[in-house]
Write a protein that holds these residues in place. Structure first.
Motif, PDB file in Angstrom:
ATOM      1  N   PRO A  42      28.532  18.697  11.413  1.00 48.50           N
ATOM      2  CA  PRO A  42      29.567  17.758  10.953  1.00 48.50           C
ATOM      3  C   PRO A  42      29.356  16.337  11.463  1.00 48.50           C
ATOM      4  CG  PRO A  42      30.589  19.788  11.671  1.00 48.50           C
ATOM      5  CD  PRO A  42      29.143  19.907  11.997  1.00 48.50           C
ATOM      6  N   ALA A  46      28.931  13.115   9.024  1.00 51.29           N
ATOM      7  CA  ALA A  46      30.092  12.227   8.976  1.00 51.29           C
ATOM      8  C   ALA A  46      29.796  10.915   8.247  1.00 51.29           C
ATOM      9  CB  ALA A  46      30.593  11.949  10.390  1.00 51.29           C
ATOM     10  N   LEU A  49      29.428  11.461   4.420  1.00 51.40           N
ATOM     11  CA  LEU A  49      30.653  11.721   3.663  1.00 51.40           C
ATOM     12  C   LEU A  49      31.376  10.437   3.276  1.00 51.40           C
ATOM     13  CD1 LEU A  49      32.556  13.883   2.521  1.00 51.40           C
ATOM     14  CD2 LEU A  49      33.781  13.853   4.690  1.00 51.40           C
ATOM     15  N   TRP A  54      35.679  12.722  -2.612  1.00 49.20           N
ATOM     16  CA  TRP A  54      36.003  14.135  -2.714  1.00 49.20           C
ATOM     17  C   TRP A  54      37.505  14.268  -2.684  1.00 49.20           C
ATOM     18  CZ3 TRP A  54      37.571  18.346   0.731  1.00 49.20           C
ATOM     19  CH2 TRP A  54      37.300  19.623   0.195  1.00 49.20           C
ATOM     20  N   TYR A 278      44.531  10.514   8.724  1.00 49.10           N
ATOM     21  CA  TYR A 278      45.221  11.757   8.365  1.00 49.10           C
ATOM     22  C   TYR A 278      45.910  11.619   7.012  1.00 49.10           C
ATOM     23  CZ  TYR A 278      48.182  15.860   8.605  1.00 49.10           C
ATOM     24  OH  TYR A 278      48.791  17.048   8.319  1.00 49.10           O
ATOM     25  N   PHE A 282      44.671  14.147   4.235  1.00 49.91           N
ATOM     26  CA  PHE A 282      45.419  15.377   4.045  1.00 49.91           C
ATOM     27  C   PHE A 282      46.719  15.193   3.272  1.00 49.91           C
ATOM     28  CE2 PHE A 282      42.832  15.868   7.896  1.00 49.91           C
ATOM     29  CZ  PHE A 282      41.991  16.849   7.417  1.00 49.91           C
TER      30      PHE A 282
ATOM     31  N   TYR B 135      34.508  13.097  12.978  1.00 50.73           N
ATOM     32  CA  TYR B 135      33.772  14.100  12.202  1.00 50.73           C
ATOM     33  C   TYR B 135      34.636  15.272  11.770  1.00 50.73           C
ATOM     34  CZ  TYR B 135      33.224  16.611  16.693  1.00 50.73           C
ATOM     35  OH  TYR B 135      33.449  17.254  17.873  1.00 50.73           O
ATOM     36  N   LEU B 137      36.531  15.436   9.246  1.00 51.96           N
ATOM     37  CA  LEU B 137      36.602  15.622   7.804  1.00 51.96           C
ATOM     38  C   LEU B 137      35.428  16.439   7.253  1.00 51.96           C
ATOM     39  CD1 LEU B 137      38.062  12.163   6.830  1.00 51.96           C
ATOM     40  CD2 LEU B 137      39.248  14.339   6.965  1.00 51.96           C
ATOM     41  N   PRO B 138      34.173  16.066   7.586  1.00 52.50           N
ATOM     42  CA  PRO B 138      33.083  16.948   7.166  1.00 52.50           C
ATOM     43  C   PRO B 138      33.252  18.365   7.698  1.00 52.50           C
ATOM     44  CG  PRO B 138      32.265  15.137   8.531  1.00 52.50           C
ATOM     45  CD  PRO B 138      33.676  14.836   8.216  1.00 52.50           C
ATOM     46  N   GLN B 139      33.745  18.454   8.918  1.00 53.20           N
ATOM     47  CA  GLN B 139      33.998  19.758   9.520  1.00 53.20           C
ATOM     48  C   GLN B 139      35.019  20.541   8.683  1.00 53.20           C
ATOM     49  OE1 GLN B 139      36.098  19.667  13.290  1.00 53.20           O
ATOM     50  NE2 GLN B 139      34.468  20.818  14.245  1.00 53.20           N
ATOM     51  N   PHE B 140      36.053  19.851   8.269  1.00 49.42           N
ATOM     52  CA  PHE B 140      37.101  20.476   7.471  1.00 49.42           C
ATOM     53  C   PHE B 140      36.557  20.985   6.139  1.00 49.42           C
ATOM     54  CE2 PHE B 140      40.373  20.010   4.158  1.00 49.42           C
ATOM     55  CZ  PHE B 140      41.337  20.867   4.654  1.00 49.42           C
ATOM     56  N   ILE B 141      35.769  20.129   5.488  1.00 47.96           N
ATOM     57  CA  ILE B 141      35.206  20.523   4.195  1.00 47.96           C
ATOM     58  C   ILE B 141      34.303  21.736   4.364  1.00 47.96           C
ATOM     59  CG2 ILE B 141      33.666  19.762   2.328  1.00 47.96           C
ATOM     60  CD1 ILE B 141      34.734  16.936   2.822  1.00 47.96           C
ATOM     61  N   MET B 142      33.524  21.721   5.443  1.00 51.68           N
ATOM     62  CA  MET B 142      32.627  22.840   5.710  1.00 51.68           C
ATOM     63  C   MET B 142      33.393  24.126   5.980  1.00 51.68           C
ATOM     64  SD  MET B 142      29.584  22.521   8.406  1.00 51.68           S
ATOM     65  CE  MET B 142      30.422  23.528   9.585  1.00 51.68           C
ATOM     66  N   MET B 143      34.402  24.017   6.827  1.00 52.13           N
ATOM     67  CA  MET B 143      35.188  25.199   7.173  1.00 52.13           C
ATOM     68  C   MET B 143      35.880  25.759   5.942  1.00 52.13           C
ATOM     69  SD  MET B 143      35.210  25.606  10.593  1.00 52.13           S
ATOM     70  CE  MET B 143      36.732  25.940  11.390  1.00 52.13           C
ATOM     71  N   ARG B 144      36.331  24.870   5.059  1.00 54.90           N
ATOM     72  CA  ARG B 144      37.001  25.333   3.855  1.00 54.90           C
ATOM     73  C   ARG B 144      36.054  26.095   2.962  1.00 54.90           C
ATOM     74  NH1 ARG B 144      41.595  22.028   0.710  1.00 54.90           N
ATOM     75  NH2 ARG B 144      40.527  22.780  -1.126  1.00 54.90           N
ATOM     76  N   SER B 145      34.823  25.570   2.843  1.00 59.33           N
ATOM     77  CA  SER B 145      33.878  26.268   1.979  1.00 59.33           C
ATOM     78  C   SER B 145      33.397  27.564   2.619  1.00 59.33           C
ATOM     79  CB  SER B 145      32.699  25.354   1.622  1.00 59.33           C
ATOM     80  OG  SER B 145      32.068  24.951   2.800  1.00 59.33           O
ATOM     81  N   LEU B 148      37.297  29.620   5.989  1.00 55.40           N
ATOM     82  CA  LEU B 148      38.016  29.734   7.255  1.00 55.40           C
ATOM     83  C   LEU B 148      39.330  28.963   7.259  1.00 55.40           C
ATOM     84  CD1 LEU B 148      35.048  29.488   9.756  1.00 55.40           C
ATOM     85  CD2 LEU B 148      36.653  31.373   9.602  1.00 55.40           C
ATOM     86  N   ILE B 227      46.148  20.472  10.702  1.00 52.08           N
ATOM     87  CA  ILE B 227      45.245  20.354   9.570  1.00 52.08           C
ATOM     88  C   ILE B 227      44.899  21.726   8.993  1.00 52.08           C
ATOM     89  CG2 ILE B 227      42.885  19.701   8.930  1.00 52.08           C
ATOM     90  CD1 ILE B 227      43.093  17.468  11.015  1.00 52.08           C
TER      91      ILE B 227
END
Lengths: 318, 288
Positions: A42, A46, A49, A54, A278, A282, B135, B137-145, B148, B227
């Motif tokens: 990630p 970063a 992205l 998206w 945020y 979100f 980071y 957000l990329p983490q979130f997108i990854m976890m979603r795919s 998790l 989140i």
């Protein structure tokens, strides 16, 4: 020794080395796999992205947009039209930056003064452990509980205003609902919560000051205040530097207190960098744009870190 | 000559002056301690009142009658027990995984020589400097795919492999003399044996620090669960409490009672292990 034997020896060394490396990797693997997947990748992604758009859904919906996200958050068009004043006066990012900077500039010195004062009072006194625990306690207590408690206490007819009125000052506004007071209520809670933490750092530093130094000052006829000013304070310089850097960074990352107490409001009065991230991600599902904002945060934090590293030598040597 | 006179003078009236000064410091400290604890007193007092009494004028620190039933009411209004269980699950799993894997990895970084060690360690250190918000957000997108999203395991894996733990343990292991490991190696102990029989028992203090750091941080974490956890059955105590506050925003007494309950577990852990916590901060100077 024949050449074959040497080669054999080398071969053996190689195998041993290989074995050692394998063992080392087996120690690392459980942590490293998790670390690589959930943190390292990630982090690397970063920057990328922030160049995409998206809006949620499938990963295949990522759309490359180049620097558009940055143009949007910096309000490039309007700034080009109306000048830089527009950015800080109107653009969300400008306001978030301004608020965060104001919060940081006030909170850091206030916390340092409180933490240092507490540490000085506690240094070499009986019962220090008890008081240390008391002052530290807010730091471990959960954010939601203490923030909601404070926001009740700061309500229009809450105990804080009752106290202020009792002092003869006419003040009956709800702090968190007032556009000038809201940020001060966040500063108040932050200082109150964090002073104990930095007090602990100062206490450790105070204990490291050689006794001979203060004794020599006493013999020279310095009073307590002079002692503090000319001996203790200079000795604490590395700690103060370290503490301020740490605090500036954590101030720029502020989210919890704001999210719970004011949700960035009223209006945009307490909108901070991270609450902005945020909301964009979100609430409004604009992940690319939110990423671009988080890159602004990253640049700020890294800049501070680099300044810290480059001046660390200077501060720790004297 | 003059300085010595000064010195004697100071020493002469020191006992009285010192005592006065000490009393003043004590009074000051007590006043500051009361100020620091006021929100907690207010929380306790309000949690035992009726909702209309909370903001009564003039305010009373001690409620007229104690409404202990507030504390049974909150368990009926919100699934607090579920929130507690979820938080405990996450906190315990993260603490366990974190302590185990990071002490394991730290041993390799501190005591073993292998290729790529410095580069790998630099990766760890480097990410400590990067704020999570940069980071997430990329983490979130990854976890979603990965499917998790909205699971408790998301919160576990997110925090269980932090670089901070490895760094802390490595710093401690480096202070243990390498000769100890070498002697054990000569005695035929494997590297795993050295880790289990020598390093672990010697690093109790560091482990205690890491455990309490991790536990307090996961228990109090707000943004992560905010989140990732959306279904009520998955919420942690922090976000659950937040939902409760938004739902019953004028039931001040109940909100205070629930808030107080959320403070209890972490306070108990802190008070029991506070020595390790505070000393850990003083020596490492790192924020969790």
């Amino acid at each position: 020794m024949s050449q074959a034997e040497v080669r054999k020896g080398r071969y053996k060394m190689g195998r041993l080395e290989k074995k050692n490396t394998l063992i080392a990797y087996s120690f690392l693997a459980p942590n490293f796999i998790g670390f690589a997947v959930f943190t390292l990748i990630p982090v690397i992604c970063a920057v990328a992205l922030s160049l995409f758009e998206w809006g949620g859904g499938d990963i295949s919906r990522l759309k490359f947009v180049g620097l558009d996200n940055y143009a949007t958050i910096f309000a490039a068009k309007k700034v080009a039209e109306k000048g830089i004043g527009y950015f800080f006066g109107r653009a969300d990012l400008g306001i978030a930056l301004k608020n965060t900077a104001f919060y940081t500039v006030v909170t850091v010195p206030l916390t340092i003064v409180c933490a240092l004062a507490l540490a000085m009072l506690l240094n070499k006194i009986r019962g220090a452990v008890f008081f240390r625990t008391v002052f530290f306690f807010p730091y471990v207590s959960s954010m939601v509980a203490i923030c909601v408690c404070w926001s009740f206490m700061l309500m229009r007819n809450g105990p804080v205003n009752q106290f202020i009125m009792a002092l003869g000052i006419d003040f009956n506004k709800g702090w968190t609902a007032d556009s000038t007071m809201a940020i001060w209520s966040i500063i108040l809670v932050s200082v109150w919560r964090n002073m104990g933490y930095y007090m602990v750092l100062y206490l450790a530093a105070l204990q490291g000051i050689p006794r001979e130094l203060t004794e020599a000052a006493t013999v020279d006829g310095a009073n307590k205040w002079q002692q503090f000013l000319h001996v203790t304070l200079p000795q604490l310089k590395p700690t103060t530097f370290f503490v301020s850097v740490m605090m500036v960074i954590s101030c720029f990352k502020i989210y919890d207190v704001v999210a719970i107490m004011t949700e960035g409001g009223p209006g945009r009065a307490t909108k901070m960098l991270v609450t902005y991230i945020y909301d964009e991600a979100f609430v409004k599902n604009r992940y690319g744009q939110a990423s671009a904002i988080s890159m602004v945060l990253l640049v700020i934090v890294l800049a501070i870190t680099i300044i810290q590293f480059s001046s660390e030598k200077k501060f720790s040597n004297d | 000559m003059e300085t010595s006179v000064h010195g004697r003078e100071i020493r002469k009236d020191n006992p009285v002056l010192r005592r006065i000064l000490r009393v003043i410091i004590w009074i000051l400290l007590i006043a500051l301690a009361v100020f620091t604890l006021i929100p907690f007193f207010w929380m306790i007092s309000s949690s035992l009142k009726l909702d209309r009494e909370v903001f009564a004028f003039p305010m009373r620190w001690i409620p007229e009658t104690y409404h202990w039933e507030n504390y049974s009411l909150i368990w009926e209004r919100v699934p607090l027990l579920t929130y507690f269980k979820n938080t405990a699950f996450i906190a315990v799993m993260v603490t366990l995984l974190q302590t185990l894997t990071s002490s394991f990895a730290a041993y390799a970084f501190a005591k073993l020589n292998f290729r790529g060690r410095d580069v790998l360690f630099l990766c760890y250190i480097g990410t400590i400097a990067v704020p999570w918000q940069a980071y997430m957000l990329p983490q979130f997108i990854m976890m979603r795919s990965m499917g998790l999203y909205d699971t408790l395991w998301a919160m576990v894996v997110l925090q269980a492999f932090s670089a901070f733990g490895v760094f802390l343990m490595r710093q401690f292991y480096r202070s243990i003399p390498t000769e100890l490991c070498e002697a054990a190696r000569l005695d035929g102990l494997s590297e795993y044996g050295i880790w289990a029989r020598i390093m672990l028992p010697l690093s109790k203090a560091a482990i205690a620090t890491l455990v309490i750091f991790t536990f307090v941080n996961t228990w109090n974490d707000y943004m992560g669960p905010m989140i990732y956890l959306t279904r009520d059955m998955n919420k942690t105590i922090q976000v659950g409490l937040r939902r409760f506050i938004q739902q019953y925003s004028s039931d001040y007494h109940l909100i205070m009672a629930a808030s107080l309950c959320s403070l209890v577990p972490v306070s108990v852990v802190f008070l029991c292990l506070q020595r390790y916590f505070i000393e850990g901060i003083a020596t490492s100077g790192l924020k969790g």
